[in-house]
Design a protein around this motif. Structure first.
Motif, PDB file in Angstrom:
ATOM      1  N   ARG A  69      -5.947   3.215   2.704  1.00  0.00           N
ATOM      2  CA  ARG A  69      -5.733   1.958   1.986  1.00  0.00           C
ATOM      3  C   ARG A  69      -6.437   0.843   2.752  1.00  0.00           C
ATOM      4  O   ARG A  69      -6.406   0.802   3.980  1.00  0.00           O
ATOM      5  CB  ARG A  69      -4.244   1.652   1.874  1.00  0.00           C
ATOM      6  CG  ARG A  69      -3.983   0.368   1.113  1.00  0.00           C
ATOM      7  CD  ARG A  69      -2.523   0.215   0.723  1.00  0.00           C
ATOM      8  NE  ARG A  69      -2.339  -1.064   0.075  1.00  0.00           N
ATOM      9  CZ  ARG A  69      -1.512  -2.022   0.509  1.00  0.00           C
ATOM     10  NH1 ARG A  69      -0.754  -1.806   1.560  1.00  0.00           N
ATOM     11  NH2 ARG A  69      -1.423  -3.159  -0.124  1.00  0.00           N
ATOM     12  N   GLU A  97       0.260  -6.050  -7.491  1.00  0.00           N
ATOM     13  CA  GLU A  97       0.551  -5.815  -6.078  1.00  0.00           C
ATOM     14  C   GLU A  97       2.038  -5.982  -5.808  1.00  0.00           C
ATOM     15  O   GLU A  97       2.632  -5.222  -5.049  1.00  0.00           O
ATOM     16  CB  GLU A  97      -0.259  -6.768  -5.193  1.00  0.00           C
ATOM     17  CG  GLU A  97      -1.720  -6.408  -5.098  1.00  0.00           C
ATOM     18  CD  GLU A  97      -1.951  -5.042  -4.478  1.00  0.00           C
ATOM     19  OE1 GLU A  97      -1.422  -4.758  -3.392  1.00  0.00           O
ATOM     20  OE2 GLU A  97      -2.678  -4.243  -5.104  1.00  0.00           O
ATOM     21  N   LYS A 137       3.797  -2.857  -7.078  1.00  0.00           N
ATOM     22  CA  LYS A 137       3.573  -1.730  -6.171  1.00  0.00           C
ATOM     23  C   LYS A 137       4.466  -1.849  -4.945  1.00  0.00           C
ATOM     24  O   LYS A 137       5.087  -0.879  -4.519  1.00  0.00           O
ATOM     25  CB  LYS A 137       2.112  -1.678  -5.733  1.00  0.00           C
ATOM     26  CG  LYS A 137       1.169  -1.143  -6.761  1.00  0.00           C
ATOM     27  CD  LYS A 137      -0.242  -1.105  -6.187  1.00  0.00           C
ATOM     28  CE  LYS A 137      -1.263  -0.794  -7.237  1.00  0.00           C
ATOM     29  NZ  LYS A 137      -2.633  -0.816  -6.695  1.00  0.00           N
ATOM     30  N   LYS A 138       4.514  -3.054  -4.383  1.00  0.00           N
ATOM     31  CA  LYS A 138       5.333  -3.282  -3.194  1.00  0.00           C
ATOM     32  C   LYS A 138       6.800  -3.005  -3.505  1.00  0.00           C
ATOM     33  O   LYS A 138       7.489  -2.343  -2.727  1.00  0.00           O
ATOM     34  CB  LYS A 138       5.152  -4.719  -2.698  1.00  0.00           C
ATOM     35  CG  LYS A 138       5.886  -5.023  -1.427  1.00  0.00           C
ATOM     36  CD  LYS A 138       5.580  -6.427  -0.934  1.00  0.00           C
ATOM     37  CE  LYS A 138       6.330  -6.722   0.346  1.00  0.00           C
ATOM     38  NZ  LYS A 138       6.041  -8.054   0.871  1.00  0.00           N
ATOM     39  N   SER A 184      -0.094   7.449  -2.879  1.00  0.00           N
ATOM     40  CA  SER A 184      -1.237   6.542  -2.762  1.00  0.00           C
ATOM     41  C   SER A 184      -0.802   5.080  -2.711  1.00  0.00           C
ATOM     42  O   SER A 184      -1.593   4.205  -2.369  1.00  0.00           O
ATOM     43  CB  SER A 184      -2.218   6.761  -3.912  1.00  0.00           C
ATOM     44  OG  SER A 184      -1.591   6.490  -5.136  1.00  0.00           O
ATOM     45  N   SER A 185       0.448   4.800  -3.021  1.00  0.00           N
ATOM     46  CA  SER A 185       0.996   3.442  -2.957  1.00  0.00           C
ATOM     47  C   SER A 185       1.769   3.314  -1.650  1.00  0.00           C
ATOM     48  O   SER A 185       2.794   3.975  -1.460  1.00  0.00           O
ATOM     49  CB  SER A 185       1.906   3.211  -4.170  1.00  0.00           C
ATOM     50  OG  SER A 185       2.299   1.886  -4.245  1.00  0.00           O
ATOM     51  N   SER A 186       1.259   2.461  -0.729  1.00  0.00           N
ATOM     52  CA  SER A 186       1.838   2.433   0.616  1.00  0.00           C
ATOM     53  C   SER A 186       1.793   1.043   1.237  1.00  0.00           C
ATOM     54  O   SER A 186       1.134   0.144   0.734  1.00  0.00           O
ATOM     55  CB  SER A 186       1.081   3.409   1.518  1.00  0.00           C
ATOM     56  OG  SER A 186      -0.243   2.944   1.719  1.00  0.00           O
ATOM     57  N   TYR A 209       5.513   4.907   2.001  1.00  0.00           N
ATOM     58  CA  TYR A 209       4.833   5.123   0.732  1.00  0.00           C
ATOM     59  C   TYR A 209       5.876   5.432  -0.329  1.00  0.00           C
ATOM     60  O   TYR A 209       7.015   5.803  -0.017  1.00  0.00           O
ATOM     61  CB  TYR A 209       3.791   6.241   0.835  1.00  0.00           C
ATOM     62  CG  TYR A 209       4.359   7.587   1.179  1.00  0.00           C
ATOM     63  CD1 TYR A 209       4.745   8.471   0.165  1.00  0.00           C
ATOM     64  CD2 TYR A 209       4.507   7.992   2.497  1.00  0.00           C
ATOM     65  CE1 TYR A 209       5.277   9.718   0.481  1.00  0.00           C
ATOM     66  CE2 TYR A 209       5.026   9.226   2.814  1.00  0.00           C
ATOM     67  CZ  TYR A 209       5.414  10.090   1.804  1.00  0.00           C
ATOM     68  OH  TYR A 209       5.935  11.317   2.117  1.00  0.00           O
ATOM     69  N   GLU A 210       5.477   5.260  -1.569  1.00  0.00           N
ATOM     70  CA  GLU A 210       6.396   5.488  -2.677  1.00  0.00           C
ATOM     71  C   GLU A 210       6.591   6.988  -2.882  1.00  0.00           C
ATOM     72  O   GLU A 210       5.623   7.737  -3.046  1.00  0.00           O
ATOM     73  CB  GLU A 210       5.856   4.856  -3.962  1.00  0.00           C
ATOM     74  CG  GLU A 210       6.774   5.028  -5.141  1.00  0.00           C
ATOM     75  CD  GLU A 210       6.199   4.447  -6.412  1.00  0.00           C
ATOM     76  OE1 GLU A 210       6.865   4.561  -7.440  1.00  0.00           O
ATOM     77  OE2 GLU A 210       5.079   3.890  -6.383  1.00  0.00           O
ATOM     78  N   VAL A 238       7.391   0.754  -3.711  1.00  0.00           N
ATOM     79  CA  VAL A 238       7.395   1.369  -2.383  1.00  0.00           C
ATOM     80  C   VAL A 238       8.724   1.098  -1.689  1.00  0.00           C
ATOM     81  O   VAL A 238       9.330   1.997  -1.104  1.00  0.00           O
ATOM     82  CB  VAL A 238       6.218   0.856  -1.522  1.00  0.00           C
ATOM     83  CG1 VAL A 238       6.366   1.292  -0.079  1.00  0.00           C
ATOM     84  CG2 VAL A 238       4.895   1.334  -2.085  1.00  0.00           C
ATOM     85  N   ASN A 291       4.532   9.028  -5.334  1.00  0.00           N
ATOM     86  CA  ASN A 291       3.247   8.348  -5.511  1.00  0.00           C
ATOM     87  C   ASN A 291       2.706   7.940  -4.137  1.00  0.00           C
ATOM     88  O   ASN A 291       2.698   6.762  -3.787  1.00  0.00           O
ATOM     89  CB  ASN A 291       3.408   7.124  -6.423  1.00  0.00           C
ATOM     90  CG  ASN A 291       2.092   6.438  -6.693  1.00  0.00           C
ATOM     91  OD1 ASN A 291       1.020   6.973  -6.438  1.00  0.00           O
ATOM     92  ND2 ASN A 291       2.157   5.218  -7.203  1.00  0.00           N
TER      93      ASN A 291
END
Length: 135
Positions: free
Chosen positions: A76, A31, A34-35, A109-111, A103-104, A38, A107
């Motif tokens: 999400r 996580e 991912k953060k 889906s990563s937000s 979001y990235e 983003v 990508n």
């Protein structure tokens, strides 16, 4: 023979607890990555509340938000820091709320979403200058 079985049962419990702790640590690390991704490559869009609820004895909240990138809708699930209790049984009360989502780039889906400040039309469409409040 009972001593051997007792020993194995006790060791299994330690092993199980260690696996749980390790799994949670890996989850937190992922996580965090991912953060970071983003925040390093952000793109902005508007998001909305899809589902909101309160569960458990501790009244934990959960929220699913949606956002659109290039005509594709993403969702999400998060445990929000902001409460929208009036939406729990009537999501229609919150469907019109709009929030900034980052979001990235590359990508979507990563937000992350900022639930602290609603986008107010028309002057509220100014992108935030900082990432404060995004989760």
């Amino acid at each position: 023979m009972l001593k051997i079985i007792d020993f194995l049962v006790k060791k299994w419990q330690y092993f199980f607890v260690a696996i749980l702790i390790l799994s949670y640590a890996i989850f937190l690390f992922n996580e965090s990555l991912k953060k970071k991704s983003v925040l390093e490559n952000p793109e902005y869009t508007e998001g909305w509340i899809v589902k909101y609820g309160i569960t458990g004895e501790m009244n934990s909240t959960y929220l699913t938000y949606g956002y659109r990138v290039k005509n594709r809708v993403y969702e999400r699930y998060i445990t929000p820091l902001v409460r929208f209790d009036h939406c729990e049984h009537k999501i229609e009360l919150c469907e019109h709320y709009r929030f900034w989502v980052i979001y990235e780039k590359g990508n979507p889906s990563s937000s992350m979403i900022n639930l602290y400040q609603q986008i107010q039309f028309p002057k509220g469409r100014v992108k935030p200058k900082t990432f404060k409040g995004f989760q």
